[in-house]
Design an enzyme around this catalytic site. Structure first.
Site, PDB file in Angstrom:
ATOM      1  N   GLY B  75     -23.624  -4.766 -38.919  1.00 42.56           N
ATOM      2  CA  GLY B  75     -23.300  -5.317 -37.608  1.00 42.56           C
ATOM      3  C   GLY B  75     -22.456  -4.419 -36.723  1.00 42.56           C
ATOM      4  O   GLY B  75     -22.063  -4.824 -35.622  1.00 42.56           O
ATOM      5  N   GLN B  76     -22.189  -3.202 -37.212  1.00 46.96           N
ATOM      6  CA  GLN B  76     -21.368  -2.311 -36.382  1.00 46.96           C
ATOM      7  C   GLN B  76     -22.104  -1.972 -35.092  1.00 46.96           C
ATOM      8  O   GLN B  76     -23.322  -1.897 -35.062  1.00 46.96           O
ATOM      9  CB  GLN B  76     -21.055  -1.034 -37.165  1.00 46.96           C
ATOM     10  CG  GLN B  76     -20.078  -1.284 -38.300  1.00 46.96           C
ATOM     11  CD  GLN B  76     -19.956  -0.083 -39.223  1.00 46.96           C
ATOM     12  OE1 GLN B  76     -20.180   1.043 -38.804  1.00 46.96           O
ATOM     13  NE2 GLN B  76     -19.613  -0.349 -40.466  1.00 46.96           N
ATOM     14  N   ARG B  77     -21.315  -1.747 -34.065  1.00 45.47           N
ATOM     15  CA  ARG B  77     -21.879  -1.547 -32.732  1.00 45.47           C
ATOM     16  C   ARG B  77     -22.994  -0.490 -32.724  1.00 45.47           C
ATOM     17  O   ARG B  77     -24.018  -0.647 -32.092  1.00 45.47           O
ATOM     18  CB  ARG B  77     -20.762  -1.146 -31.762  1.00 45.47           C
ATOM     19  CG  ARG B  77     -21.142  -1.264 -30.311  1.00 45.47           C
ATOM     20  CD  ARG B  77     -19.967  -0.937 -29.428  1.00 45.47           C
ATOM     21  NE  ARG B  77     -19.104  -2.096 -29.195  1.00 45.47           N
ATOM     22  CZ  ARG B  77     -19.353  -3.030 -28.282  1.00 45.47           C
ATOM     23  NH1 ARG B  77     -20.438  -2.956 -27.544  1.00 45.47           N
ATOM     24  NH2 ARG B  77     -18.535  -4.047 -28.120  1.00 45.47           N
ATOM     25  N   ILE B  79     -24.970   0.292 -35.014  1.00 44.71           N
ATOM     26  CA  ILE B  79     -26.174  -0.104 -35.755  1.00 44.71           C
ATOM     27  C   ILE B  79     -26.957  -1.181 -34.997  1.00 44.71           C
ATOM     28  O   ILE B  79     -28.154  -1.332 -35.190  1.00 44.71           O
ATOM     29  CB  ILE B  79     -25.800  -0.616 -37.173  1.00 44.71           C
ATOM     30  CG1 ILE B  79     -24.949   0.424 -37.897  1.00 44.71           C
ATOM     31  CG2 ILE B  79     -27.034  -0.911 -37.998  1.00 44.71           C
ATOM     32  CD1 ILE B  79     -24.441  -0.025 -39.245  1.00 44.71           C
TER      33      ILE B  79
END
Lengths: 377, 187
Positions: B75-77, B79
């Site tokens: 969920g990292q920005r 990704i």
């Protein structure tokens, strides 16, 4: 209709075993598999590669169906026939299933990656001679962990060998110190030869001496390999025994630098031999730098420079020691008086060999333990 | 090409020869929302050694006789732009929210509304987990539902479920909703 689908299915299965299919698919897998490891988490690139794979397989199947003249309906019926459910066909169809099932695709790629790694291992083995037994036995079952352990084991052996060589060199240096008189001889450029002749009180000329020596060296060089009690041979054979390696493996171990070098002594290296004390190095360095003041009166940078120079000289000396050590056992009996002022050389050598034996024993135990651990896994 | 593709996929379906029905579920949400923890909780695995997901995880869980293939994507920005590559053929979206991370409620709402507008998720049911209810500062699920304007969703079924992925509390309730509303309808 049933006959029809049977034929279609067999044809498809045949195609999946043919070079037209195998080559592009295998090529693709071999080119792309290197990023696939067996970590739990998937990399984002896997998805991209999977997408490319789908496109490849679809294109291949499409072309094939056109070529053979099967339409989709036939294909579908063939695949839903009971024959298609057999175990063998399921395996053949695995690469096709992988287009729709990421997990199947992933496991195929991970497997391919491992295959390539094992192949690489085999190539290494062929190049460097045979691997130790524990590597060759069931190499296909080797896990990455075991391979790593094997590397560590070899590194340990290499290090211990280096340490041993250093120790031998140090001992010889020590011996040399005892053997030499304490006065500095840094100016003595003729070093070894003149010293030897002087202590031997030999009447023969220096030239004569050196030529004799060369002869002996040649003789001994050829005899060296057969001499079982020499420290060098001991080390190698103990490594060999403990690892169960064959002769090929020895090649991968670092060359025994000192003795090898010593067997072919360049004449120039003979020039500087003599006193070992730090003072003499410093004195020599000082002299070379043209500085006449005492060491402790010099500026910090000068001192540093001198110390560096001394270090360098010491290194050179160490190399020479190793060289000399090689020459020593080759000295003809006629030259024995050389060592006369020093403690008799024979007991010293024995002392070394006893201690070395202990050391070798220890090393052997370590190697055996490591080997056991590796094999047990 | 499109026609052929469809044909091939149905062929492959047949090849698989599985009578068992499968559901494809995508698990999304901001970083640190607890997606991987939830996934591991669903698969009854250890939830104590989880690190930020750089790629994606897949687990297959059996639920009321149906095989659920759950895809948990980082969920990292950086990704998030990759999310849409995983939405095709999705039967259900599970969206996870850190109920205690009030500062990012707006951000998470924006990401969710973008997903809802995705062509590939048209009409796909959404289950929202209001996670981390074990934390004292967590907002109640009803409050989050309001903030997300869930009541305006008319084109699909949706549900918000308070839970704690770490303890497992509420997770089963969410799964029951899935089996009642999606699994049973698919059968």
């Amino acid at each position: 209709m049933a006959d029809d689908s049977e034929w279609v299915l067999e044809s498809i299965a045949g195609y999946l075993g043919s070079p037209e299919w195998m080559i592009p698919v295998t090529d693709f897998m071999e080119n792309k598999c290197s990023v696939f490891d067996d970590e739990d988490e998937n990399k984002l690139t896997y998805t991209e590669i999977h997408q490319q794979y789908k496109e490849l397989v679809e294109k291949l199947l499409e072309n094939y169906m056109q070529e053979v003249g099967i339409n989709e309906q036939q294909f579908l019926e063939a695949c839903s026939s009971p024959f298609a459910k057999s175990k063998t066909l399921q395996t053949v169809f695995q690469p096709v299933l992988a287009t729709d099932d990421f997990q199947i695709f992933r496991s195929l790629m991970v497997q391919k990656n491992m295959e390539l790694q094992l192949q690489a291992l085999r190539v290494i083995k062929e190049r460097n001679g045979a691997l130790p037994e524990c590597l060759t036995d069931g190499a296909d079952m080797m896990s990455e962990l075991e391979q790593q352990e094997m590397r560590i084991l070899q590194e340990v052996l290499k290090r211990s060998k280096e340490e041993y060589d250093e120790e031998v060199a140090r001992r010889l240096q020590f011996e040399e110190e005892i053997g030499c008189t304490s006065s500095g001889s840094s100016a003595d450029k003729n070093g070894f030869d003149s010293e030897a002749s002087a202590s031997a009180q030999s009447t023969s000329s220096i030239d004569n001496m050196s030529s004799k020596k060369t002869e002996k060296q040649d003789q001994l060089r050829s005899a060296e390999n057969g001499e079982p009690s020499s420290a060098k041979t001991n080390t190698v054979s103990s490594d060999k025994r403990s690892l169960g390696k064959d002769s090929g493996e020895r090649k991968t171990l670092p060359a025994v630098t000192a003795p090898v070098k010593g067997s072919e002594p360049p004449a120039t290296l003979k020039e500087k031999s003599g006193r070992q004390t730090v003072e003499s190095y410093l004195a020599e360095a000082q002299r070379e730098a043209g500085i006449s003041r005492p060491f402790n009166e010099l500026s910090a940078t000068e001192q540093e420079q001198l110390q560096e120079r001394a270090r360098y000289l010491r290194q050179q000396r160490d190399k020479l020691q190793a060289l000399k050590k090689e020459q020593r056992p080759k000295q003809p009996p006629a030259e024995e008086p050389t060592a006369a002022p020093a403690p008799a050389p024979t007991p010293t050598t024995q002392e070394i060999s006893v201690e070395e034996k202990k050391k070798l024993q220890k090393r052997k135990h370590l190697a055996e333990k490591l080997k056991e651990e590796v094999i047990k896994k | 090409m499109g026609e052929v593709q469809k044909g091939l996929f149905s062929v492959i379906e047949k090849l698989k020869g599985t009578t068992e029905q499968e559901l494809r579920i995508v698990l999304l949400g901001l970083d640190n929302a607890g997606k991987t923890t939830l996934l591991k909780q669903l698969a009854s695995e250890d939830v104590n050694t989880i690190t930020p997901t750089q790629g994606f995880n897949i687990k297959s869980v059996t639920c009321h006789g149906m095989k659920l293939n759950v895809w948990d994507i980082g969920g990292q920005r950086k990704i998030r732009p990759f999310w849409k590559k995983y939405l095709e053929n999705t039967d259900l979206l599970i969206y996870v929210i850190d109920s205690a991370d009030k500062k990012r409620f707006e951000e998470t709402g924006l990401e969710l509304s973008e997903l809802i507008d995705e062509e590939n998720l048209k009409g796909v049911p959404v289950l929202i987990f209001a996670n981390k209810q074990d934390l004292a500062t967590a907002s109640p699920a009803s409050e989050i539902a309001e903030g997300l304007n869930l009541h305006t969703y008319r084109d699909r079924e949706w549900q918000i479920q308070a839970c704690s992925a770490v303890s497992g509390e509420g997770v089963q309730d969410g799964m029951n909703w899935i089996s009642n509303n999606i699994v049973n309808k698919k059968k």
